[in-house]
Design a protein around this motif. Sequence first.
Motif, PDB file in Angstrom:
ATOM      1  N   ASP A   1     -31.131  82.115 -10.470  1.00  0.00           N
ATOM      2  CA  ASP A   1     -32.422  81.446 -10.636  1.00  0.00           C
ATOM      3  C   ASP A   1     -33.330  82.233 -11.575  1.00  0.00           C
ATOM      4  O   ASP A   1     -34.517  81.952 -11.680  1.00  0.00           O
ATOM      5  CB  ASP A   1     -33.105  81.256  -9.275  1.00  0.00           C
ATOM      6  N   GLY A   2     -32.778  83.227 -12.264  1.00  0.00           N
ATOM      7  CA  GLY A   2     -33.566  83.999 -13.227  1.00  0.00           C
ATOM      8  C   GLY A   2     -34.080  85.315 -12.706  1.00  0.00           C
ATOM      9  O   GLY A   2     -34.450  86.185 -13.487  1.00  0.00           O
ATOM     10  N   MET A   3     -34.141  85.471 -11.393  1.00  0.00           N
ATOM     11  CA  MET A   3     -34.655  86.696 -10.802  1.00  0.00           C
ATOM     12  C   MET A   3     -33.521  87.558 -10.269  1.00  0.00           C
ATOM     13  O   MET A   3     -32.412  87.076 -10.039  1.00  0.00           O
ATOM     14  CB  MET A   3     -35.643  86.385  -9.675  1.00  0.00           C
ATOM     15  N   GLY A   4     -33.828  88.851 -10.067  1.00  0.00           N
ATOM     16  CA  GLY A   4     -32.821  89.788  -9.607  1.00  0.00           C
ATOM     17  C   GLY A   4     -32.898  90.061  -8.118  1.00  0.00           C
ATOM     18  O   GLY A   4     -33.773  89.537  -7.412  1.00  0.00           O
ATOM     19  N   PRO A   5     -31.999  90.912  -7.600  1.00  0.00           N
ATOM     20  CA  PRO A   5     -31.893  91.161  -6.163  1.00  0.00           C
ATOM     21  C   PRO A   5     -33.046  91.966  -5.572  1.00  0.00           C
ATOM     22  O   PRO A   5     -33.191  92.007  -4.352  1.00  0.00           O
ATOM     23  CB  PRO A   5     -30.577  91.942  -6.036  1.00  0.00           C
ATOM     24  N   VAL A   6     -33.866  92.590  -6.417  1.00  0.00           N
ATOM     25  CA  VAL A   6     -35.036  93.308  -5.919  1.00  0.00           C
ATOM     26  C   VAL A   6     -36.301  92.493  -6.149  1.00  0.00           C
ATOM     27  O   VAL A   6     -37.139  92.340  -5.259  1.00  0.00           O
ATOM     28  CB  VAL A   6     -35.162  94.699  -6.586  1.00  0.00           C
ATOM     29  N   SER A   7     -36.441  91.933  -7.342  1.00  0.00           N
ATOM     30  CA  SER A   7     -37.669  91.192  -7.657  1.00  0.00           C
ATOM     31  C   SER A   7     -37.828  89.920  -6.831  1.00  0.00           C
ATOM     32  O   SER A   7     -38.929  89.590  -6.396  1.00  0.00           O
ATOM     33  CB  SER A   7     -37.725  90.843  -9.143  1.00  0.00           C
ATOM     34  N   ARG A   8     -36.711  89.208  -6.587  1.00  0.00           N
ATOM     35  CA  ARG A   8     -36.851  87.944  -5.853  1.00  0.00           C
ATOM     36  C   ARG A   8     -37.367  88.130  -4.433  1.00  0.00           C
ATOM     37  O   ARG A   8     -38.329  87.458  -4.030  1.00  0.00           O
ATOM     38  CB  ARG A   8     -35.544  87.149  -5.834  1.00  0.00           C
ATOM     39  N   PRO A   9     -36.774  89.001  -3.601  1.00  0.00           N
ATOM     40  CA  PRO A   9     -37.300  89.155  -2.230  1.00  0.00           C
ATOM     41  C   PRO A   9     -38.749  89.659  -2.216  1.00  0.00           C
ATOM     42  O   PRO A   9     -39.545  89.214  -1.372  1.00  0.00           O
ATOM     43  CB  PRO A   9     -36.355  90.176  -1.598  1.00  0.00           C
TER      44      PRO A   9
END
Length: 420
Positions: A388-396
Amino acid sequence: MLASLRLSTQRAPSGALKRCSPPLSATSHAQLHQARYSSTASASDIEVSRALVEVTGDPKSRPDPATLSFGKVFTDHMLTVPWTAVTGWGAPQIHPYRPISLEPSATVFHYALCLFEGLKAYRDSKGRVTLFRPDMNMKRMNTSAQRIALPTFNGEAVIELIKRLVRLDKDWIPDRPGYSLYIRPTLIGSQPAIGIAPPSEAILFVICSPVGPYYPNGFKPVALYGTTEYTRASPGGIGAYKLGANYAPALFAQKEAAKKGYVQNLWLHGPEHYITEVGTMNAFAVFKRADGVVELATPPLDGMILPGVTRDSVLNLALDHISGKAKIPGLPHKLSVSERPITMEEVKEAAQKGHLVEFFGTGTAAVISPVERIGYVGEDIHIPTGSDGMGPVSRPIWQRLVDIQTGKVEHPWSVVVIDA
């Protein structure tokens, strides 16, 4: 009197937060930075009890939320507070939105005596309206004022006046998910005199604009151009303050980046090409270390970096997750947080070795803006992004921030303006 501003992270479990000395003039610059970040209120301060309210007799039609463009539509009312060196702060006025009358010789036009802030009012599903961490904006606004010899003020009083303004224009907050009311407090020197000296007259005003979601069709990672030709800030300068003078010089560099096919600049500094900011946002890089720990890193507040409210929020939420105080679903269990210098060579090498997890910017408007590639000395460095464009740290972290701002998660950062 407002307390000294400290937007950098203060709570850190052992080994979770690493602070490295700034690469430039560490001792002397840190002392100057700390000195400038103390603020005192004016002797004749802003008093909420003196506020005058004039309600418009000709309210504007509310726009269709689907047609909103950021910062182009404004609400029915605004707040103004005059100041003079002789009398101090005058009576606050909430009145219909209208032009401000200034002499052509006003100091704001000639010497860039201008500073501003940006924050939002949110409406949750229950109808409650809140502000997100307005105390941080007021503290930063005071330090900016002090830096360019404009008057400081009682931040709590201005927050209360902003609440009154928002209550008056509450119907301008679109009742749709992802929409909010952008609030722009501004302070300018208004003395009608051509002469380089601290102004004897100033105006503080606040205007509001309904805005939609920054990413209406989902997250779209951006491409950055690593700017080495121009410098956004320098040690001992004004990079750490939200002044109008920081933004106009960046426009040409942004246009040059656009000509090269990039959306925004990544400001680099010095021969080492230290990362400073992403356009008008704070920069974050996420690395995976050999021991499996995921490091969330951002440049330190060394005087060149704007102490962003969203930056501070991201760091504190990550530290709460690490300490176990408030776990965030989806965030890596092995996570560390660092405020330290980051060079483009480090990012490039990490990307080549597969150790770069993601790269993103943070700010009030977008909250988090993911990056997909960075143009650097003739080549593109490609950054991993999620589906969805975001990474595993930024999304949460983004999800937790939005949940706090919209009232899904109760948190002291949300200041109630109108209760449900």
